[in-house]
Design a protein around this motif. Structure first.
Motif, PDB file in Angstrom:
ATOM      1  N   MET A 185     -12.542  43.619  76.920  1.00  0.00           N
ATOM      2  CA  MET A 185     -11.839  45.038  77.082  1.00  0.00           C
ATOM      3  C   MET A 185     -10.827  44.336  76.380  1.00  0.00           C
ATOM      4  N   ASN A 186      -9.641  45.478  75.653  1.00  0.00           N
ATOM      5  CA  ASN A 186      -8.736  45.307  74.969  1.00  0.00           C
ATOM      6  C   ASN A 186      -7.644  44.508  76.110  1.00  0.00           C
ATOM      7  N   SER A 187      -6.425  44.056  75.705  1.00  0.00           N
ATOM      8  CA  SER A 187      -5.516  43.743  75.896  1.00  0.00           C
ATOM      9  C   SER A 187      -4.302  44.466  76.539  1.00  0.00           C
ATOM     10  N   SER A 188      -3.931  45.543  76.257  1.00  0.00           N
ATOM     11  CA  SER A 188      -3.629  46.835  76.657  1.00  0.00           C
ATOM     12  C   SER A 188      -4.675  47.157  77.778  1.00  0.00           C
ATOM     13  N   LEU A 189      -5.651  46.815  77.147  1.00  0.00           N
ATOM     14  CA  LEU A 189      -6.523  47.910  78.543  1.00  0.00           C
ATOM     15  C   LEU A 189      -5.912  46.895  80.392  1.00  0.00           C
ATOM     16  N   LYS A 190      -6.280  45.852  79.614  1.00  0.00           N
ATOM     17  CA  LYS A 190      -6.169  44.533  80.874  1.00  0.00           C
ATOM     18  C   LYS A 190      -5.235  45.030  82.048  1.00  0.00           C
ATOM     19  N   HIS A 191      -3.843  44.714  80.901  1.00  0.00           N
ATOM     20  CA  HIS A 191      -2.888  44.401  81.459  1.00  0.00           C
ATOM     21  C   HIS A 191      -2.206  46.178  81.928  1.00  0.00           C
ATOM     22  N   LEU A 192      -2.592  46.989  81.793  1.00  0.00           N
ATOM     23  CA  LEU A 192      -2.346  48.406  82.648  1.00  0.00           C
ATOM     24  C   LEU A 192      -3.420  48.244  83.707  1.00  0.00           C
ATOM     25  N   SER A 193      -4.694  48.093  83.332  1.00  0.00           N
ATOM     26  CA  SER A 193      -5.758  47.971  84.568  1.00  0.00           C
ATOM     27  C   SER A 193      -4.682  47.171  85.647  1.00  0.00           C
ATOM     28  N   GLU A 194      -4.602  45.990  85.496  1.00  0.00           N
ATOM     29  CA  GLU A 194      -3.810  44.754  86.996  1.00  0.00           C
ATOM     30  C   GLU A 194      -2.328  45.626  87.758  1.00  0.00           C
ATOM     31  N   ILE A 195      -1.851  46.403  86.597  1.00  0.00           N
ATOM     32  CA  ILE A 195      -0.995  47.056  87.241  1.00  0.00           C
ATOM     33  C   ILE A 195      -1.368  48.278  88.257  1.00  0.00           C
TER      34      ILE A 195
ATOM     35  N   ILE B 285      -7.088  69.784  84.335  1.00  0.00           N
ATOM     36  CA  ILE B 285      -6.150  68.294  84.048  1.00  0.00           C
ATOM     37  C   ILE B 285      -4.517  69.685  84.426  1.00  0.00           C
ATOM     38  N   HIS B 286      -3.623  69.176  85.754  1.00  0.00           N
ATOM     39  CA  HIS B 286      -2.902  69.976  85.548  1.00  0.00           C
ATOM     40  C   HIS B 286      -1.248  70.090  85.270  1.00  0.00           C
ATOM     41  N   ALA B 287      -1.682  68.802  85.106  1.00  0.00           N
ATOM     42  CA  ALA B 287       0.083  68.455  83.612  1.00  0.00           C
ATOM     43  C   ALA B 287      -0.919  66.611  83.110  1.00  0.00           C
ATOM     44  N   CYS B 288      -0.095  66.343  82.005  1.00  0.00           N
ATOM     45  CA  CYS B 288       0.416  65.262  81.296  1.00  0.00           C
ATOM     46  C   CYS B 288       1.102  65.180  80.569  1.00  0.00           C
ATOM     47  N   THR B 289       1.468  63.778  80.306  1.00  0.00           N
ATOM     48  CA  THR B 289       2.508  63.342  80.060  1.00  0.00           C
ATOM     49  C   THR B 289       2.245  62.060  79.286  1.00  0.00           C
ATOM     50  N   THR B 290       3.017  61.712  77.897  1.00  0.00           N
ATOM     51  CA  THR B 290       2.977  60.997  77.353  1.00  0.00           C
ATOM     52  C   THR B 290       4.038  59.420  77.652  1.00  0.00           C
ATOM     53  N   HIS B 291       3.993  58.381  77.970  1.00  0.00           N
ATOM     54  CA  HIS B 291       4.654  57.256  78.085  1.00  0.00           C
ATOM     55  C   HIS B 291       4.273  56.010  77.284  1.00  0.00           C
ATOM     56  N   ALA B 292       5.675  55.144  77.233  1.00  0.00           N
ATOM     57  CA  ALA B 292       5.061  54.393  76.135  1.00  0.00           C
ATOM     58  C   ALA B 292       4.670  52.703  78.019  1.00  0.00           C
ATOM     59  N   ILE B 293       4.138  51.970  76.662  1.00  0.00           N
ATOM     60  CA  ILE B 293       3.123  51.218  77.720  1.00  0.00           C
ATOM     61  C   ILE B 293       4.164  50.333  78.915  1.00  0.00           C
ATOM     62  N   SER B 294       4.732  50.236  77.941  1.00  0.00           N
ATOM     63  CA  SER B 294       6.257  49.637  78.442  1.00  0.00           C
ATOM     64  C   SER B 294       7.101  49.949  79.838  1.00  0.00           C
ATOM     65  N   GLU B 295       7.049  51.019  79.719  1.00  0.00           N
ATOM     66  CA  GLU B 295       7.121  51.893  80.546  1.00  0.00           C
ATOM     67  C   GLU B 295       6.712  52.507  82.401  1.00  0.00           C
ATOM     68  N   VAL B 296       5.805  51.497  82.159  1.00  0.00           N
ATOM     69  CA  VAL B 296       4.331  51.847  82.735  1.00  0.00           C
ATOM     70  C   VAL B 296       4.176  50.531  84.025  1.00  0.00           C
ATOM     71  N   SER B 297       5.064  50.597  85.036  1.00  0.00           N
ATOM     72  CA  SER B 297       5.569  49.302  86.111  1.00  0.00           C
ATOM     73  C   SER B 297       4.260  49.454  87.327  1.00  0.00           C
ATOM     74  N   GLU B 298       4.545  48.319  87.853  1.00  0.00           N
ATOM     75  CA  GLU B 298       3.375  48.720  89.220  1.00  0.00           C
ATOM     76  C   GLU B 298       5.052  49.141  89.836  1.00  0.00           C
TER      77      GLU B 298
END
Length: 110
Positions: free
Chosen positions: A1-11, A81-94
């Motif tokens: 599992m790559n680090s971004s996936l691991k980080h986001l999955s924990e969040i 899919i009803h809506a889709c948005t793009t965000h910086a990974i750093s914006e995705v917090s708990e």
């Protein structure tokens, strides 16, 4: 599992736990797709959060060609899919994920 996936999955898992603590009647299922999409030729990983009772789903896509961003799709179990948005990974917090889950799962119940 790559680090971004691991980080986001924990969040996402932490936000999911907080949602359940606040709303015991909201049951969700979280999943990680780190091989299935690739087997289909899609160069991406995904994290899913399903609220089966409401037939609603949140999917976070991590595309190989966009390493610093995440696409967040809102839809249903059938894959609509009803809506889709793009965000910086750093914006995705708990807090961000908890609010997203509350808006999509809790306000639908109330």
């Amino acid at each position: 599992m790559n680090s971004s996936l691991k980080h986001l999955s924990e969040i996402v898992a932490s936000a999911n736990d907080l949602l359940y603590q606040q709303f015991k009647s909201i049951n969700t299922v979280m999943g990680i797709m780190d091989k299935n999409l690739r087997k289909q030729g899609i160069r991406a990983d995904a994290i899913t959060v399903d609220c089966l009772a409401l037939d609603k789903k949140i999917v976070l896509f991590l595309h190989d060609d966009k390493p610093n961003s995440v696409d967040i799709a809102l839809g249903n179990k059938a894959g609509d899919i009803h809506a889709c948005t793009t965000h910086a990974i750093s914006e995705v917090s708990e807090a961000f994920m908890l609010q997203l889950m509350q808006v999509n799962f809790v306000t639908s119940v109330n």
